[in-house]
Design a protein around this motif. Structure first.
Motif, PDB file in Angstrom:
ATOM      1  N   HIS A 136       0.831  -1.209   0.000  1.00 34.65           N
ATOM      2  CA  HIS A 136       0.000   0.000   0.000  1.00 34.65           C
ATOM      3  C   HIS A 136       0.866   1.260   0.000  1.00 34.65           C
ATOM      4  CE1 HIS A 136      -2.744  -3.085   1.571  1.00 34.65           C
ATOM      5  NE2 HIS A 136      -3.739  -2.327   1.079  1.00 34.65           N
ATOM      6  N   GLU A 137       0.277   2.352  -0.436  1.00 37.09           N
ATOM      7  CA  GLU A 137       0.891   3.665  -0.375  1.00 37.09           C
ATOM      8  C   GLU A 137      -0.218   4.711  -0.222  1.00 37.09           C
ATOM      9  OE1 GLU A 137       3.029   4.489  -3.979  1.00 37.09           O
ATOM     10  OE2 GLU A 137       1.480   3.661  -5.268  1.00 37.09           O
ATOM     11  N   TYR A 138       0.192   5.922   0.150  1.00 40.55           N
ATOM     12  CA  TYR A 138      -0.803   6.972   0.394  1.00 40.55           C
ATOM     13  C   TYR A 138      -1.121   7.726  -0.899  1.00 40.55           C
ATOM     14  CZ  TYR A 138      -0.388   6.237   5.404  1.00 40.55           C
ATOM     15  OH  TYR A 138      -0.428   5.679   6.667  1.00 40.55           O
ATOM     16  N   GLN A 139      -2.364   8.213  -0.962  1.00 39.91           N
ATOM     17  CA  GLN A 139      -2.820   8.962  -2.131  1.00 39.91           C
ATOM     18  C   GLN A 139      -3.461  10.262  -1.664  1.00 39.91           C
ATOM     19  OE1 GLN A 139      -5.165   6.613  -4.811  1.00 39.91           O
ATOM     20  NE2 GLN A 139      -5.376   8.235  -6.333  1.00 39.91           N
ATOM     21  N   LEU A 140      -3.037  11.367  -2.330  1.00 36.07           N
ATOM     22  CA  LEU A 140      -3.549  12.702  -1.977  1.00 36.07           C
ATOM     23  C   LEU A 140      -4.727  13.047  -2.891  1.00 36.07           C
ATOM     24  CD1 LEU A 140      -3.220  15.354  -0.354  1.00 36.07           C
ATOM     25  CD2 LEU A 140      -1.688  16.145  -2.182  1.00 36.07           C
ATOM     26  N   TRP A 141      -5.790  13.583  -2.256  1.00 33.28           N
ATOM     27  CA  TRP A 141      -7.000  13.957  -2.989  1.00 33.28           C
ATOM     28  C   TRP A 141      -7.328  15.428  -2.735  1.00 33.28           C
ATOM     29  CZ3 TRP A 141      -9.070   9.940  -5.882  1.00 33.28           C
ATOM     30  CH2 TRP A 141      -8.674   8.653  -5.532  1.00 33.28           C
ATOM     31  N   ALA A 142      -7.927  16.034  -3.761  1.00 38.38           N
ATOM     32  CA  ALA A 142      -8.489  17.387  -3.594  1.00 38.38           C
ATOM     33  C   ALA A 142     -10.002  17.282  -3.786  1.00 38.38           C
ATOM     34  CB  ALA A 142      -7.888  18.351  -4.605  1.00 38.38           C
ATOM     35  N   LEU A 143     -10.732  17.916  -2.894  1.00 39.33           N
ATOM     36  CA  LEU A 143     -12.197  17.902  -2.989  1.00 39.33           C
ATOM     37  C   LEU A 143     -12.636  19.135  -3.799  1.00 39.33           C
ATOM     38  CD1 LEU A 143     -14.670  16.290  -2.076  1.00 39.33           C
ATOM     39  CD2 LEU A 143     -14.844  17.845  -0.119  1.00 39.33           C
TER      40      LEU A 143
END
Length: 284
Positions: free
Chosen positions: A219-226
């Motif tokens: 797994h790895e982290y994912q950045l999101w913009a709302l």
């Protein structure tokens, strides 16, 4: 005297008697013979030995062959006296004397032994030189590797230092907005900062101000913009150990955003965020 003895044993006198020397060599033998009795005696002995050998191994031709030979040569034979008239001098038989062979064989043996010894010494020297060159090559390669590692560490420190300076500038600049994201239900203690440039729309994450659970190998982290209530992916990032990464990491740009969030996703990221893996979130 030693040189004269070596000359006598060299086989040149036998070739002189046989007539196989060049004009220059023939003249030299004549000069030495006129100067040294030993050379004259040796020449006489060689001539005598060749004559004896020829006489002992002579073959008497048949009368018919003899007559035809003399007739071919234009020689008249007196049948009563069996004498030969106008008989030209016959060339001496070319018989090679073997008296000097032992001396030559000894010389050849010594030369062969010397060549073998030289070959062994040369081979050992080449092997030692090759070993030293190999060791030197390994040492140079090791030094180059250490140099590359040191250069990499220096470059990383310089980059991180620039990153820290950039953080100070970003905090003081009005163009950058700092979004502080707080931990969610899955990890209440987590925190993370995102910097968003209002002019060029760049998005940067700060590893030094990040505290997220360490992701596993799958797994790895994912950045999101709302954006208007819909999540838009800004890219993935891996382990949160700041000692193994740069201080700052640039993500994808976003024109508008009401909030930012991070989820834990399978390697490579997901099309839609896994909400039960929502780790941190913060509004603009």
């Amino acid at each position: 005297m030693e040189n004269l003895k070596a000359f006598i044993e060299s086989g040149v006198l036998e070739l002189y008697v046989l007539g196989d020397l060049s004009p220059e060599e023939t003249l030299r033998v004549k000069e030495l013979a006129s100067q040294h009795q030993e050379v004259r005696d040796e020449l006489a002995a060689i001539e005598y030995a060749m004559e004896e050998f020829a006489m002992q191994n002579a073959v008497q031709p048949s009368e018919d062959v003899e007559a035809k030979l003399f007739q071919k040569l234009g020689i008249n034979i007196d049948e009563e006296t069996n004498s030969v008239s106008d008989l030209p001098l016959q060339a001496e038989p070319k018989i090679v004397s073997l008296d000097h062979s032992n001396a030559k064989m000894r010389s050849l043996r010594y030369a062969l032994v010397a060549c073998v010894a030289l070959l062994i010494v040369s081979t050992a020297a080449l092997f030692i030189t090759y070993s030293k060159l190999t060791d030197a090559h390994d040492q140079i390669a090791s030094l180059n590797l250490d140099k590359e590692k040191f250069a990499g560490v220096v470059s990383k420190l310089e980059y991180n230092n620039r990153g820290l300076n950039n953080l100070v500038e970003m905090n003081e600049s009005k163009d950058w907005a700092t979004i502080k994201m707080q931990g969610q239900a899955i990890s209440p203690q987590s925190k993370m900062n995102v910097y968003w440039n209002k002019k060029n729309k760049d998005v940067i994450i700060n590893y030094l101000a990040m505290d997220l659970p360490k992701a596993d190998a799958q797994h790895e982290y994912q950045l999101w913009a709302l954006v208007n209530g819909k999540p838009v992916s800004l890219g993935v990032f891996g382990k949160t150990d700041s000692t193994s990464r740069d201080a700052l990491l640039k993500m994808q740009t976003i024109q508008e955003a009401q909030a930012f969030a991070v989820t834990l996703e399978p390697m490579g990221g997901s099309v839609n965020p896994t909400m039960e893996k929502l780790t941190v979130m913060g509004g603009v």
